[in-house]
Motif scaffolding. Sequence first.
Motif, PDB file in Angstrom:
ATOM      1  N   GLU A 184       0.829  -1.205   0.000  1.00  0.00           N
ATOM      2  CA  GLU A 184       0.000   0.000   0.000  1.00  0.00           C
ATOM      3  C   GLU A 184       0.865   1.258   0.000  1.00  0.00           C
ATOM      4  O   GLU A 184       0.578   2.224  -0.717  1.00  0.00           O
ATOM      5  CB  GLU A 184      -0.938   0.013   1.215  1.00  0.00           C
ATOM      6  N   HIS A 185       1.933   1.238   0.809  1.00  0.00           N
ATOM      7  CA  HIS A 185       2.837   2.398   0.856  1.00  0.00           C
ATOM      8  C   HIS A 185       3.466   2.640  -0.512  1.00  0.00           C
ATOM      9  O   HIS A 185       3.552   3.780  -0.979  1.00  0.00           O
ATOM     10  CB  HIS A 185       3.936   2.184   1.904  1.00  0.00           C
ATOM     11  N   TYR A 186       3.891   1.565  -1.175  1.00  0.00           N
ATOM     12  CA  TYR A 186       4.513   1.707  -2.488  1.00  0.00           C
ATOM     13  C   TYR A 186       3.522   2.281  -3.515  1.00  0.00           C
ATOM     14  O   TYR A 186       3.904   3.120  -4.339  1.00  0.00           O
ATOM     15  CB  TYR A 186       5.031   0.350  -2.987  1.00  0.00           C
ATOM     16  N   THR A 187       2.280   1.820  -3.486  1.00  0.00           N
ATOM     17  CA  THR A 187       1.300   2.343  -4.452  1.00  0.00           C
ATOM     18  C   THR A 187       1.082   3.834  -4.250  1.00  0.00           C
ATOM     19  O   THR A 187       0.981   4.595  -5.222  1.00  0.00           O
ATOM     20  CB  THR A 187      -0.056   1.611  -4.348  1.00  0.00           C
ATOM     21  N   GLN A 188       1.033   4.274  -2.990  1.00  0.00           N
ATOM     22  CA  GLN A 188       0.882   5.699  -2.692  1.00  0.00           C
ATOM     23  C   GLN A 188       2.075   6.493  -3.232  1.00  0.00           C
ATOM     24  O   GLN A 188       1.910   7.585  -3.785  1.00  0.00           O
ATOM     25  CB  GLN A 188       0.771   5.914  -1.179  1.00  0.00           C
ATOM     26  N   ILE A 189       3.271   5.932  -3.074  1.00  0.00           N
ATOM     27  CA  ILE A 189       4.484   6.617  -3.541  1.00  0.00           C
ATOM     28  C   ILE A 189       4.485   6.710  -5.069  1.00  0.00           C
ATOM     29  O   ILE A 189       4.814   7.760  -5.639  1.00  0.00           O
ATOM     30  CB  ILE A 189       5.749   5.886  -3.038  1.00  0.00           C
ATOM     31  N   VAL A 190       4.111   5.612  -5.748  1.00  0.00           N
ATOM     32  CA  VAL A 190       4.076   5.610  -7.213  1.00  0.00           C
ATOM     33  C   VAL A 190       3.138   6.704  -7.729  1.00  0.00           C
ATOM     34  O   VAL A 190       3.496   7.498  -8.606  1.00  0.00           O
ATOM     35  CB  VAL A 190       3.638   4.228  -7.756  1.00  0.00           C
ATOM     36  N   VAL A 191       1.932   6.756  -7.181  1.00  0.00           N
ATOM     37  CA  VAL A 191       0.953   7.740  -7.642  1.00  0.00           C
ATOM     38  C   VAL A 191       1.397   9.161  -7.291  1.00  0.00           C
ATOM     39  O   VAL A 191       1.293  10.075  -8.127  1.00  0.00           O
ATOM     40  CB  VAL A 191      -0.443   7.436  -7.050  1.00  0.00           C
ATOM     41  N   SER A 192       1.909   9.370  -6.079  1.00  0.00           N
ATOM     42  CA  SER A 192       2.400  10.701  -5.692  1.00  0.00           C
ATOM     43  C   SER A 192       3.522  11.156  -6.609  1.00  0.00           C
ATOM     44  O   SER A 192       3.578  12.325  -7.012  1.00  0.00           O
ATOM     45  CB  SER A 192       2.900  10.683  -4.245  1.00  0.00           C
ATOM     46  N   LYS A 193       4.393  10.227  -6.966  1.00  0.00           N
ATOM     47  CA  LYS A 193       5.508  10.541  -7.861  1.00  0.00           C
ATOM     48  C   LYS A 193       4.988  10.919  -9.245  1.00  0.00           C
ATOM     49  O   LYS A 193       5.448  11.894  -9.856  1.00  0.00           O
ATOM     50  CB  LYS A 193       6.430   9.321  -7.955  1.00  0.00           C
ATOM     51  N   MET A 194       4.017  10.179  -9.745  1.00  0.00           N
ATOM     52  CA  MET A 194       3.437  10.488 -11.047  1.00  0.00           C
ATOM     53  C   MET A 194       2.794  11.876 -11.061  1.00  0.00           C
ATOM     54  O   MET A 194       2.994  12.661 -11.987  1.00  0.00           O
ATOM     55  CB  MET A 194       2.391   9.430 -11.428  1.00  0.00           C
ATOM     56  N   LEU A 195       2.031  12.173 -10.022  1.00  0.00           N
ATOM     57  CA  LEU A 195       1.338  13.463  -9.955  1.00  0.00           C
ATOM     58  C   LEU A 195       2.313  14.618  -9.762  1.00  0.00           C
ATOM     59  O   LEU A 195       2.013  15.759 -10.109  1.00  0.00           O
ATOM     60  CB  LEU A 195       0.302  13.452  -8.826  1.00  0.00           C
ATOM     61  N   SER A 196       3.496  14.318  -9.215  1.00  0.00           N
ATOM     62  CA  SER A 196       4.510  15.354  -9.019  1.00  0.00           C
ATOM     63  C   SER A 196       5.341  15.575 -10.284  1.00  0.00           C
ATOM     64  O   SER A 196       5.703  16.708 -10.606  1.00  0.00           O
ATOM     65  CB  SER A 196       5.446  14.969  -7.871  1.00  0.00           C
ATOM     66  N   LEU A 197       5.653  14.495 -11.000  1.00  0.00           N
ATOM     67  CA  LEU A 197       6.561  14.580 -12.144  1.00  0.00           C
ATOM     68  C   LEU A 197       5.868  14.884 -13.460  1.00  0.00           C
ATOM     69  O   LEU A 197       6.498  15.418 -14.382  1.00  0.00           O
ATOM     70  CB  LEU A 197       7.326  13.258 -12.298  1.00  0.00           C
ATOM     71  N   MET A 198       4.593  14.543 -13.568  1.00  0.00           N
ATOM     72  CA  MET A 198       3.895  14.620 -14.846  1.00  0.00           C
ATOM     73  C   MET A 198       2.885  15.758 -14.871  1.00  0.00           C
ATOM     74  O   MET A 198       2.418  16.207 -13.828  1.00  0.00           O
ATOM     75  CB  MET A 198       3.213  13.278 -15.144  1.00  0.00           C
ATOM     76  N   LYS A 199       2.553  16.201 -16.068  1.00  0.00           N
ATOM     77  CA  LYS A 199       1.640  17.336 -16.224  1.00  0.00           C
ATOM     78  C   LYS A 199       0.201  16.843 -16.076  1.00  0.00           C
ATOM     79  O   LYS A 199      -0.257  16.000 -16.845  1.00  0.00           O
ATOM     80  CB  LYS A 199       1.846  17.986 -17.586  1.00  0.00           C
ATOM     81  N   THR A 200      -0.511  17.387 -15.088  1.00  0.00           N
ATOM     82  CA  THR A 200      -1.889  16.968 -14.809  1.00  0.00           C
ATOM     83  C   THR A 200      -2.762  18.196 -14.557  1.00  0.00           C
ATOM     84  O   THR A 200      -2.284  19.327 -14.555  1.00  0.00           O
ATOM     85  CB  THR A 200      -1.957  16.056 -13.560  1.00  0.00           C
ATOM     86  N   ASN A 201      -4.052  17.934 -14.316  1.00  0.00           N
ATOM     87  CA  ASN A 201      -4.974  19.014 -13.929  1.00  0.00           C
ATOM     88  C   ASN A 201      -5.053  19.173 -12.409  1.00  0.00           C
ATOM     89  O   ASN A 201      -5.939  19.853 -11.902  1.00  0.00           O
ATOM     90  CB  ASN A 201      -6.367  18.762 -14.511  1.00  0.00           C
ATOM     91  N   VAL A 202      -4.132  18.533 -11.689  1.00  0.00           N
ATOM     92  CA  VAL A 202      -4.112  18.593 -10.228  1.00  0.00           C
ATOM     93  C   VAL A 202      -3.328  19.826  -9.778  1.00  0.00           C
ATOM     94  O   VAL A 202      -2.234  20.090 -10.278  1.00  0.00           O
ATOM     95  CB  VAL A 202      -3.465  17.320  -9.633  1.00  0.00           C
ATOM     96  N   ARG A 203      -3.903  20.571  -8.854  1.00  0.00           N
ATOM     97  CA  ARG A 203      -3.182  21.682  -8.237  1.00  0.00           C
ATOM     98  C   ARG A 203      -2.599  21.191  -6.926  1.00  0.00           C
ATOM     99  O   ARG A 203      -3.344  20.872  -5.998  1.00  0.00           O
ATOM    100  CB  ARG A 203      -4.120  22.871  -8.018  1.00  0.00           C
ATOM    101  N   ARG A 204      -1.283  21.119  -6.873  1.00  0.00           N
ATOM    102  CA  ARG A 204      -0.624  20.520  -5.717  1.00  0.00           C
ATOM    103  C   ARG A 204      -0.430  21.506  -4.572  1.00  0.00           C
ATOM    104  O   ARG A 204       0.218  21.200  -3.581  1.00  0.00           O
ATOM    105  CB  ARG A 204       0.720  19.919  -6.140  1.00  0.00           C
ATOM    106  N   LEU A 205      -0.992  22.687  -4.712  1.00  0.00           N
ATOM    107  CA  LEU A 205      -0.986  23.665  -3.626  1.00  0.00           C
ATOM    108  C   LEU A 205      -2.107  23.317  -2.656  1.00  0.00           C
ATOM    109  O   LEU A 205      -3.267  23.301  -3.020  1.00  0.00           O
ATOM    110  CB  LEU A 205      -1.208  25.064  -4.200  1.00  0.00           C
ATOM    111  N   SER A 206      -1.768  22.989  -1.432  1.00  0.00           N
ATOM    112  CA  SER A 206      -2.787  22.566  -0.472  1.00  0.00           C
ATOM    113  C   SER A 206      -3.474  23.768   0.154  1.00  0.00           C
ATOM    114  O   SER A 206      -2.950  24.873   0.146  1.00  0.00           O
ATOM    115  CB  SER A 206      -2.169  21.691   0.624  1.00  0.00           C
TER     116      SER A 206
END
Length: 318
Positions: A184-206
């Motif tokens: 589970e920890h690894y899956t969270q890291i994979v997705v977080s890494k993707m959302l950080s490295l790749m261009k998405t519609n996600v605003r990472r400003l909390s």
Amino acid sequence: MQAHLLGERSRVFEQADPYAVSGYVNQHVGNHCIRLSRSSSPQASLNHSKFASLDLCRISYGGSVRVTSPALETIYHLQVLLRGNCLWRGHRQEHYFAPGELLLINPDDPVDLTYSDDCEKFIVKMPTSLLESVCQEQRWLHPGQGVRFLENRYQLDELEGFVNLLGMVCQEAEASERMPRIQEHYTQIVVSKMLSLMKTNVRRLSLGSRSANFELIADYIERNLKQDICSEELARQAQMSLRSLYGLFERNAATTPKNYIRQKKLERVNACLSDPTCTVRNVTELAMDYGFLHLGRFSESYRKQFGELPSDTLKRRH
């Protein structure tokens, strides 16, 4: 590419009928159809491992094959080309993927891929719910229609540390002792890494960052209108005091957070009642969906804001 992406321990098919492999893929990795070149007699191979909520797959059809699907619907595909080439068609453009290139397929993207005879791929299947849960946990913001990757092609070596992360995931997937919590920890890291490295519609400003502003908080409210959002909860989400929150709303909306939320809920109800494409069984059910439990007060507030009763709005759209 240095990382080892699935080995013998996850082997399911070797020198097999491509249609048997395709049937297995339909069950575990994503619905699709294949068309083989008539002149070929391919020998397909497939490695597959379930890893928490991910599916990891290494596949080769052993011959030229065209793979199509209308859309993946509730899943994302991350596909890494390991050998050969693969022609991708989409959005009035084409691209030949070469080894070391990565393709990202969104849930609403049609799939049209042609594998070369020697093509081999590594595929990660991710449910939409996983990406949304990571965004929610990190308090990252995305539009209501879901997370979307805005670019679908990447060079794997340009994504810092990503290929090594995939290698570690595969190593863990084939470990003799499986540990669900680590997976589970690894899956969270994979997705977080993707959302950080790749261009998405996600605003990472909390919400709670120093740069948070009224627009971010208003967006949070819009995406959670069916929830019971009180001022105290909003202050906790924004990591500010109630006094600061009230000041922010006074400056930007000339009202209190409570009144602003109620106004936005009423506007959403009005939009639903006015839109013929929006399924509404009755006014009472819709009002309760948005937390208006006292129907008399709801109708009066609605009339004050829109100049008519909600039942009148519903009648006018027919």
